[in-house]
Write a protein that holds these residues in place. Structure first.
Motif, PDB file in Angstrom:
ATOM      1  N   VAL A  37       0.845  -1.207   0.000  1.00 42.68           N
ATOM      2  CA  VAL A  37       0.000   0.000   0.000  1.00 42.68           C
ATOM      3  C   VAL A  37       0.882   1.259   0.000  1.00 42.68           C
ATOM      4  O   VAL A  37       0.574   2.235  -0.686  1.00 42.68           O
ATOM      5  CB  VAL A  37      -0.999   0.016   1.189  1.00 42.68           C
ATOM      6  N   VAL A  38       1.997   1.202   0.740  1.00 47.01           N
ATOM      7  CA  VAL A  38       2.927   2.346   0.752  1.00 47.01           C
ATOM      8  C   VAL A  38       3.501   2.556  -0.656  1.00 47.01           C
ATOM      9  O   VAL A  38       3.597   3.692  -1.142  1.00 47.01           O
ATOM     10  CB  VAL A  38       4.054   2.136   1.797  1.00 47.01           C
ATOM     11  N   LEU A  40       2.082   1.674  -3.491  1.00 42.38           N
ATOM     12  CA  LEU A  40       0.970   2.197  -4.303  1.00 42.38           C
ATOM     13  C   LEU A  40       0.784   3.696  -4.059  1.00 42.38           C
ATOM     14  O   LEU A  40       0.568   4.468  -5.002  1.00 42.38           O
ATOM     15  CB  LEU A  40      -0.324   1.441  -3.960  1.00 42.38           C
ATOM     16  N   PHE A  41       0.892   4.088  -2.814  1.00 41.97           N
ATOM     17  CA  PHE A  41       0.792   5.507  -2.439  1.00 41.97           C
ATOM     18  C   PHE A  41       1.885   6.300  -3.143  1.00 41.97           C
ATOM     19  O   PHE A  41       1.650   7.367  -3.719  1.00 41.97           O
ATOM     20  CB  PHE A  41       0.891   5.618  -0.913  1.00 41.97           C
ATOM     21  N   LEU A  43       3.430   5.495  -5.901  1.00 36.96           N
ATOM     22  CA  LEU A  43       3.167   5.515  -7.345  1.00 36.96           C
ATOM     23  C   LEU A  43       2.140   6.594  -7.708  1.00 36.96           C
ATOM     24  O   LEU A  43       2.246   7.231  -8.750  1.00 36.96           O
ATOM     25  CB  LEU A  43       2.627   4.149  -7.808  1.00 36.96           C
ATOM     26  N   HIS A  44       1.166   6.800  -6.831  1.00 31.90           N
ATOM     27  CA  HIS A  44       0.112   7.776  -7.117  1.00 31.90           C
ATOM     28  C   HIS A  44       0.478   9.187  -6.669  1.00 31.90           C
ATOM     29  O   HIS A  44      -0.012  10.146  -7.243  1.00 31.90           O
ATOM     30  CB  HIS A  44      -1.187   7.368  -6.412  1.00 31.90           C
ATOM     31  N   ALA A  45       1.303   9.297  -5.664  1.00 33.96           N
ATOM     32  CA  ALA A  45       1.526  10.608  -5.053  1.00 33.96           C
ATOM     33  C   ALA A  45       2.932  11.136  -5.293  1.00 33.96           C
ATOM     34  O   ALA A  45       3.575  11.645  -4.396  1.00 33.96           O
ATOM     35  CB  ALA A  45       1.242  10.525  -3.557  1.00 33.96           C
ATOM     36  N   THR A  46       3.403  11.010  -6.536  1.00 33.14           N
ATOM     37  CA  THR A  46       4.718  11.561  -6.866  1.00 33.14           C
ATOM     38  C   THR A  46       4.504  12.933  -7.490  1.00 33.14           C
ATOM     39  O   THR A  46       3.761  13.083  -8.446  1.00 33.14           O
ATOM     40  CB  THR A  46       5.467  10.628  -7.828  1.00 33.14           C
ATOM     41  N   SER A  47       5.156  13.936  -6.933  1.00 33.17           N
ATOM     42  CA  SER A  47       4.954  15.316  -7.382  1.00 33.17           C
ATOM     43  C   SER A  47       6.098  15.785  -8.273  1.00 33.17           C
ATOM     44  O   SER A  47       7.250  15.395  -8.103  1.00 33.17           O
ATOM     45  CB  SER A  47       4.848  16.226  -6.165  1.00 33.17           C
TER      46      SER A  47
END
Lengths: 53, 204
Positions: A37-38, A40-41, A43-47
């Protein structure tokens, strides 16, 4: 990846309920799910912002 | 003198039984509260037709992982194998999941914090669901910390297990399976969820 995570959570839960106990293997499975889950987080929350920390 | 000692022992026994009962019900209330929150997520998804975004799903996963803490306490109480160490381990799992889960909520709050941004999805009492998720994670962190501090006094004795706990656990089971089916429909054959889902990918 979400499906894989939910599958592991479901299997882990069913295993715990059917066996009626939560042993070290289940605990390791919990840690594996947590790490997934970390990831996945991440992968989705890269700025792309050039943040200065 | 003997009477005083026996009276003190009786007081200790009463308070420890009360603590054990309180510890068991606290685990049940924790699990029930997150069952309610997860069911609320389905209300938004199916009744209001709002698709959960990837960050919403990540917060749900962390909530489910946090629920394994009280579940661990409840299962061990049922078996009669609960110890203070196991109680601390269970709430340690909850604390860790809530801590990292809160960063996902904070991330989503920051994405919509700009003045004029309508936010993602509907608001409940003027606050968006991801902000409520952060509130829930903070509550879980404080709750878990208190349970760990008073673990010795609040460890169930193994005789408290009842039908309410069984219903609570099976309610959690239904929500887990429902989330699995929902995510299969939402993600379809893709590796990741789209950042702003508008349809069930499995059927398109």
């Amino acid at each position: 990846m979400d499906i894989i995570i939910m599958l592991i959570i479901t299997l882990m839960f069913l295993k715990v309920i059917i066996k009626g106990k939560f042993d070290k293997r289940d605990f390791m499975l919990w840690i594996l799910t947590f790490v997934l889950v970390v990831v996945l987080f991440k992968l989705h929350a890269t700025s792309n912002l050039n943040l200065n920390l | 003198m003997e009477k005083t000692v026996s009276a003190t022992n009786a007081t200790h026994a009463t308070s420890s039984t009360l603590g054990a009962t309180l510890g068991f019900w606290a685990a049940n209330i924790f699990l029930f509260a997150y069952n309610f929150v997860l069911a609320g997520g389905f209300f938004f998804q199916f009744a209001l037709n709002e698709f959960p975004c990837p960050l919403c799903m990540i917060q749900r996963y962390f909530m489910m992982l946090a629920c394994f803490g009280p579940l661990y306490v409840i299962i061990n109480t049922k078996r009669g194998t609960i110890t203070t160490q196991k109680m601390i381990r269970g709430y340690g799992m909850s604390l860790l999941a809530a801590l990292v889960g809160s960063t996902a909520s904070i991330r989503q709050i920051l994405l919509h914090i700009k003045p004029g941004d309508p936010g993602y999805g509907s608001a409940v009492f003027g606050i968006h669901t991801y902000t409520w998720a952060l509130v829930s994670f903070v509550v879980v962190m404080v709750f878990s910390a208190i349970m760990m501090i008073f673990a010795k006094e609040l460890t169930p004795k193994g005789t408290e297990y009842n039908a309410v706990a069984t219903i609570n656990v099976w309610l959690f089971a239904i929500l887990i399976v429902a989330n699995l089916i929902a995510i299969i429909a939402l993600e379809g054959f893709n590796f990741l969820l789209p950042s702003d889902p508008t349809k069930y990918m499995l059927f398109h």
